[in-house]
Design a protein around this motif. Sequence first.
Motif, PDB file in Angstrom:
ATOM      1  N   LYS A 190      10.493   5.637  34.343  1.00 53.02           N
ATOM      2  CA  LYS A 190      11.099   4.814  33.283  1.00 53.02           C
ATOM      3  C   LYS A 190      10.220   3.620  32.946  1.00 53.02           C
ATOM      4  O   LYS A 190      10.068   3.249  31.776  1.00 53.02           O
ATOM      5  CB  LYS A 190      12.479   4.332  33.728  1.00 53.02           C
ATOM      6  CG  LYS A 190      13.523   5.426  33.827  1.00 53.02           C
ATOM      7  CD  LYS A 190      14.875   4.862  34.222  1.00 53.02           C
ATOM      8  CE  LYS A 190      15.932   5.956  34.296  1.00 53.02           C
ATOM      9  NZ  LYS A 190      17.259   5.418  34.701  1.00 53.02           N
ATOM     10  N   LEU A 191       9.641   3.016  33.973  1.00 50.74           N
ATOM     11  CA  LEU A 191       8.779   1.852  33.754  1.00 50.74           C
ATOM     12  C   LEU A 191       7.538   2.252  32.955  1.00 50.74           C
ATOM     13  O   LEU A 191       7.108   1.533  32.049  1.00 50.74           O
ATOM     14  CB  LEU A 191       8.379   1.248  35.095  1.00 50.74           C
ATOM     15  CG  LEU A 191       7.565  -0.042  35.078  1.00 50.74           C
ATOM     16  CD1 LEU A 191       8.222  -1.096  34.198  1.00 50.74           C
ATOM     17  CD2 LEU A 191       7.400  -0.578  36.488  1.00 50.74           C
ATOM     18  N   ALA A 192       6.980   3.411  33.274  1.00 49.42           N
ATOM     19  CA  ALA A 192       5.812   3.895  32.540  1.00 49.42           C
ATOM     20  C   ALA A 192       6.152   4.123  31.068  1.00 49.42           C
ATOM     21  O   ALA A 192       5.352   3.795  30.173  1.00 49.42           O
ATOM     22  CB  ALA A 192       5.310   5.193  33.166  1.00 49.42           C
ATOM     23  N   LYS A 193       7.352   4.657  30.815  1.00 50.11           N
ATOM     24  CA  LYS A 193       7.773   4.898  29.433  1.00 50.11           C
ATOM     25  C   LYS A 193       7.920   3.587  28.676  1.00 50.11           C
ATOM     26  O   LYS A 193       7.515   3.486  27.505  1.00 50.11           O
ATOM     27  CB  LYS A 193       9.104   5.661  29.434  1.00 50.11           C
ATOM     28  CG  LYS A 193       9.567   6.101  28.060  1.00 50.11           C
ATOM     29  CD  LYS A 193      10.818   6.953  28.144  1.00 50.11           C
ATOM     30  CE  LYS A 193      11.271   7.423  26.773  1.00 50.11           C
ATOM     31  NZ  LYS A 193      12.508   8.251  26.849  1.00 50.11           N
ATOM     32  N   GLU A 194       8.484   2.565  29.337  1.00 50.41           N
ATOM     33  CA  GLU A 194       8.652   1.261  28.692  1.00 50.41           C
ATOM     34  C   GLU A 194       7.304   0.624  28.368  1.00 50.41           C
ATOM     35  O   GLU A 194       7.133   0.006  27.313  1.00 50.41           O
ATOM     36  CB  GLU A 194       9.461   0.323  29.589  1.00 50.41           C
ATOM     37  CG  GLU A 194      10.932   0.652  29.659  1.00 50.41           C
ATOM     38  CD  GLU A 194      11.690  -0.359  30.505  1.00 50.41           C
ATOM     39  OE1 GLU A 194      11.122  -1.421  30.837  1.00 50.41           O
ATOM     40  OE2 GLU A 194      12.860  -0.085  30.834  1.00 50.41           O
ATOM     41  N   LEU A 195       6.370   0.754  29.292  1.00 51.41           N
ATOM     42  CA  LEU A 195       5.060   0.124  29.105  1.00 51.41           C
ATOM     43  C   LEU A 195       4.077   1.013  28.354  1.00 51.41           C
ATOM     44  O   LEU A 195       2.944   0.601  28.071  1.00 51.41           O
ATOM     45  CB  LEU A 195       4.474  -0.249  30.471  1.00 51.41           C
ATOM     46  CG  LEU A 195       5.263  -1.265  31.291  1.00 51.41           C
ATOM     47  CD1 LEU A 195       4.587  -1.504  32.635  1.00 51.41           C
ATOM     48  CD2 LEU A 195       5.407  -2.581  30.532  1.00 51.41           C
ATOM     49  N   LYS A 196       4.513   2.248  28.054  1.00 51.87           N
ATOM     50  CA  LYS A 196       3.695   3.209  27.313  1.00 51.87           C
ATOM     51  C   LYS A 196       2.401   3.534  28.052  1.00 51.87           C
ATOM     52  O   LYS A 196       1.301   3.532  27.474  1.00 51.87           O
ATOM     53  CB  LYS A 196       3.412   2.693  25.899  1.00 51.87           C
ATOM     54  CG  LYS A 196       4.682   2.497  25.070  1.00 51.87           C
ATOM     55  CD  LYS A 196       4.376   1.980  23.676  1.00 51.87           C
ATOM     56  CE  LYS A 196       5.672   1.796  22.886  1.00 51.87           C
ATOM     57  NZ  LYS A 196       5.422   1.274  21.513  1.00 51.87           N
ATOM     58  N   ILE A 197       2.560   3.792  29.333  1.00 51.98           N
ATOM     59  CA  ILE A 197       1.440   4.206  30.164  1.00 51.98           C
ATOM     60  C   ILE A 197       1.895   5.392  31.015  1.00 51.98           C
ATOM     61  O   ILE A 197       3.072   5.762  31.007  1.00 51.98           O
ATOM     62  CB  ILE A 197       0.937   3.068  31.080  1.00 51.98           C
ATOM     63  CG1 ILE A 197       2.078   2.541  31.967  1.00 51.98           C
ATOM     64  CG2 ILE A 197       0.329   1.942  30.258  1.00 51.98           C
ATOM     65  CD1 ILE A 197       1.649   1.455  32.936  1.00 51.98           C
ATOM     66  N   LYS A 198       0.992   5.982  31.758  1.00 51.75           N
ATOM     67  CA  LYS A 198       1.315   7.143  32.586  1.00 51.75           C
ATOM     68  C   LYS A 198       2.028   6.699  33.870  1.00 51.75           C
ATOM     69  O   LYS A 198       1.693   5.660  34.439  1.00 51.75           O
ATOM     70  CB  LYS A 198       0.043   7.903  32.946  1.00 51.75           C
ATOM     71  CG  LYS A 198      -0.679   8.512  31.755  1.00 51.75           C
ATOM     72  CD  LYS A 198      -1.939   9.232  32.212  1.00 51.75           C
ATOM     73  CE  LYS A 198      -2.686   9.857  31.035  1.00 51.75           C
ATOM     74  NZ  LYS A 198      -3.938  10.521  31.480  1.00 51.75           N
TER      75      LYS A 198
END
Length: 318
Positions: free
Chosen positions: A23-31
């Motif tokens: 979820k954190l990766a999705k929020e920050l737009k990273i892998k």
Amino acid sequence: MLDNTSFQILKALTKDGRYSFTKLAKELKIKPSTVSSKVNKMLEDDLISIQAVPNPFKIGYKFQVVIALNVSLNHIDAVCDALMDNPYISSIAVMYGRFDILILAEFPDTDKLNKLVRGEMPYIDGVYRIDTFFISERKKSYERIFSPDSLVDDPVHIDTIDENLISELRKNGRANLNQLATKYSISTASVTRRVANLIKKDIMKITVVPNHTKLLGFTAVAYLIIDAEARKVNDICEQLSVFPEVHSVMTLINRYNILAILVLSDHDALHKFITNKVSLINGVNEVETLIRAELKKRTYVYIDESQFLSSQQNTPGT
């Protein structure tokens, strides 16, 4: 020093140490792999730890103390190791100054306190003096992590299983719940429910505990023992609490009035802060400074975003 992405990850984990990397990766737009690698790198470099922080007010820890030890110099590490796993001890620091080790601890009753101070510590090799200072009130510390209401509410009863889970999560806030369930012979669903309930009721929070000396490049951490005019103690605490350099303020019952913990960029900044700010506060009679050499056991320490940004700006090449 951290890049901006790492700091954004750190901020999210400060709010919830078990935040899903996906979820954190999705929020920050990273892998997700990027989140995982950056978190693991911060952990490996001892920039942070992720752990449960219990709310002593909710658990019913009525007695909060500072325990100061004088120890033979060649026994300091061994003494710290002997005390490391005590569930009532939240912080262990090796010091330069009058005391060799300073300990912050919370207890549910005087029997547990006496057992540690009178029944265990005197028999640890190297310990030759023990001073105990009772904390009457924490003026600045837990309010940065728990809701204000939870610091005054009546204690909540928790059973042995809850105590065990808190103890395990203090060691590793992202511990595998399936493994904890197996260890304590209960279902994973029960562990998940209990952990969620402990967090929801503000009995504990799982968060990032930063290592300021490494994370921010701050090299001066000091514990100020302040002798103050009794009727001005509250006013002094209020003034100290305003400063971002002051991370914790507590009032003491015996001998000294106030203990404050400071984190600054270097010893020159520390000297100027004490000389130009602390010593000039009306009612402060005397200030004794203890410099922290090493933090052996960390509890919750707040990270101020302004301090992080300032440390980045003062770093060449950033």
